[in-house]
Design a protein around this motif. Structure first.
Motif, short mmCIF file in Angstrom:
data_model
loop_
_atom_site.label_atom_id
_atom_site.label_comp_id
_atom_site.label_asym_id
_atom_site.label_seq_id
_atom_site.Cartn_x
_atom_site.Cartn_y
_atom_site.Cartn_z
N ARG A 299 1.35 -1.30 -0.31
CA ARG A 299 0.08 -0.18 0.15
C ARG A 299 1.11 1.45 0.09
NH1 ARG A 299 -3.56 -3.06 3.63
NH2 ARG A 299 -1.96 -2.42 5.25
N GLY A 300 1.88 1.58 0.93
CA GLY A 300 3.03 2.62 1.11
C GLY A 300 3.84 2.39 -0.27
N THR A 301 3.83 1.35 -0.44
CA THR A 301 5.04 2.06 -2.02
C THR A 301 3.94 2.61 -3.18
OG1 THR A 301 5.97 -0.08 -1.84
CG2 THR A 301 5.90 0.57 -3.94
N LEU A 302 2.58 1.45 -2.88
CA LEU A 302 1.60 1.95 -4.18
C LEU A 302 1.26 3.69 -4.11
CD1 LEU A 302 -0.66 -0.49 -4.93
CD2 LEU A 302 0.72 0.01 -5.93
N LEU A 303 0.92 4.80 -2.99
CA LEU A 303 0.88 5.36 -2.47
C LEU A 303 2.49 6.56 -3.39
CD1 LEU A 303 -0.57 7.35 -1.57
CD2 LEU A 303 0.82 7.32 0.95
N ILE A 304 2.89 5.65 -2.62
CA ILE A 304 4.70 6.73 -3.43
C ILE A 304 5.15 6.51 -4.22
CG2 ILE A 304 7.26 6.14 -2.74
CD1 ILE A 304 6.67 4.78 -0.50
N THR A 305 4.54 5.71 -5.17
CA THR A 305 4.39 5.24 -7.00
C THR A 305 3.82 7.12 -7.14
OG1 THR A 305 5.09 3.61 -6.92
CG2 THR A 305 4.52 4.25 -8.77
N THR A 306 1.95 6.75 -7.26
CA THR A 306 0.79 7.69 -7.07
C THR A 306 1.71 8.79 -6.86
OG1 THR A 306 -0.04 5.75 -6.51
CG2 THR A 306 -1.39 8.27 -7.50
N GLY A 307 2.06 9.49 -6.50
CA GLY A 307 3.07 10.42 -6.11
C GLY A 307 3.58 11.30 -6.85
N SER A 308 4.05 9.92 -6.81
CA SER A 308 5.67 9.92 -7.70
C SER A 308 5.21 10.55 -9.67
CB SER A 308 6.63 9.58 -8.33
OG SER A 308 7.84 9.28 -9.02
N PHE A 309 4.12 9.38 -9.70
CA PHE A 309 3.76 10.02 -11.41
C PHE A 309 2.80 11.20 -10.85
CE2 PHE A 309 4.08 5.66 -11.70
CZ PHE A 309 4.61 5.43 -13.26
#
Length: 328
Positions: A299-309
């Motif tokens: 969940r955290g990695t998906l949140l990090i990746t979403t913020g990056s994009f």
């Protein structure tokens, strides 16, 4: 005749990028560089195994000797590249003081990142390394550079993802120690990024790489020898030596690609791209080591990746607005 007052010329900041029309290319270069950084991370983990198993001066001496080999290879690569590009005169820096401070920050960042991962197996402290984007955002904002709301929101969202994973996976004091090393690595990376964004206008990437490498060589070798004299020497095996030499090649290539991206993309966007490093490490661990992925990390990695994009997409929004404005 009355003399006309002329306002003094204001020297603009040199942080803005050189070629704004190739920002996508800059992002592409940095994505490739961070994927190589994931490979570099696994190599560093392999070299750190003896020190993480036996926290002693002897094992630390061996690890620092392996770091010395990495920087030796980098020094040779960048030195030969400088000579090929412009001869011995190409080695002379235009901004010697700035290159020195940047190289010191780079060695500290390398040290902190390498040792952030040995303290615990429960947390991937490369997450804290990616906090560089937030520090870059704050530094660039302090320098009065314009940052879009979308880019700032994306960077903050990714930072929240890092905090979420860290506190969800944190188990002991060793996790805290590793986290401190990781955040320190991220902060020094932010300082390096902002300095590099200015520096590449004066000194080309291969020259920056040469001074960073030779300073790392001058730092790690004496400490390795000193610790070896105190507690005895434990030299790397043939396999470890080969890994260190190949790591030096990989690190040189990824650094060159990352520095080239500064010609095309703004520093805070490059910082946002670094948020994909945890994603690469998560995928590599799952594919090659069959590491299980817990729900909090996912969940955290998906949140990090979403913020990056979200932060990266701000580039395209800004460009479309400028095109509409120019047409009007």
């Amino acid at each position: 005749m009355k003399r006309k007052h002329v306002a003094p010329a204001v020297r603009p900041h040199l942080l803005p990028i050189i070629d704004e029309n190739k920002q996508v290319f800059g992002i592409f270069l940095s994505v490739i560089a961070w994927s190589l950084f994931a490979v570099f991370t696994y190599a560093i983990d392999m070299l750190n195994q003896s020190f993480s198993a036996h926290l002693s001066a002897k094992s630390l001496s061996k690890t620092l000797l392996e770091f010395t080999l990495i920087h030796f290879v980098m020094t040779v690569i960048f030195f030969c590249s400088c000579l090929k590009e412009g001869g011995a005169s190409y080695l002379y820096p235009k901004e010697p003081i700035l290159i020195l401070w940047r190289s010191i920050a780079a060695v500290i960042s390398f040290w902190c990142y390498a040792f952030s991962r040995i303290w615990t197996s429960t947390i991937d402290n490369s997450l804290q390394y990616s906090t560089d984007a937030l520090w870059i955002l704050l530094i660039v904002w302090h320098l009065k550079h314009q940052i879009s709301v979308r880019a700032a929101m994306g960077i903050i969202l990714s930072f929240m993802g890092i905090i979420y994973v860290y506190f969800a996976d944190s188990r002991s004091l060793y996790d805290v120690i590793g986290g401190v090393f990781g955040v320190s690595a991220g902060f020094t990376l932010a300082v390096i990024t902002v300095i590099t964004a200015y520096l590449v206008k004066k000194d080309p990437p291969i020259r920056i790489g040469f001074y960073q490498s030779i300073l790392g060589l001058s730092f790690f070798l004496p400490f390795s020898l000193l610790l070896g004299l105190i507690d005895g020497f434990d030299f790397p095996s043939l396999l470890e030596t080969a890994i260190a030499l190949m790591t030096g090649v990989v690190f040189s290539v990824l650094l060159y690609m990352l520095w080239q991206s500064f010609y095309y993309t703004k520093p805070h966007i490059l910082g946002a791209v670094s948020y994909i490093l945890p994603l690469f490490l998560l995928l590599f661990g799952w594919l090659f080591e069959k590491k299980p992925i817990n729900q909090a990390t996912l969940r955290g990695t998906l949140l990090i990746t979403t913020g990056s994009f979200l932060a990266i997409s701000s580039l395209f929004t800004t460009r479309s607005k400028r095109r509409k404005g120019s047409r009007a």
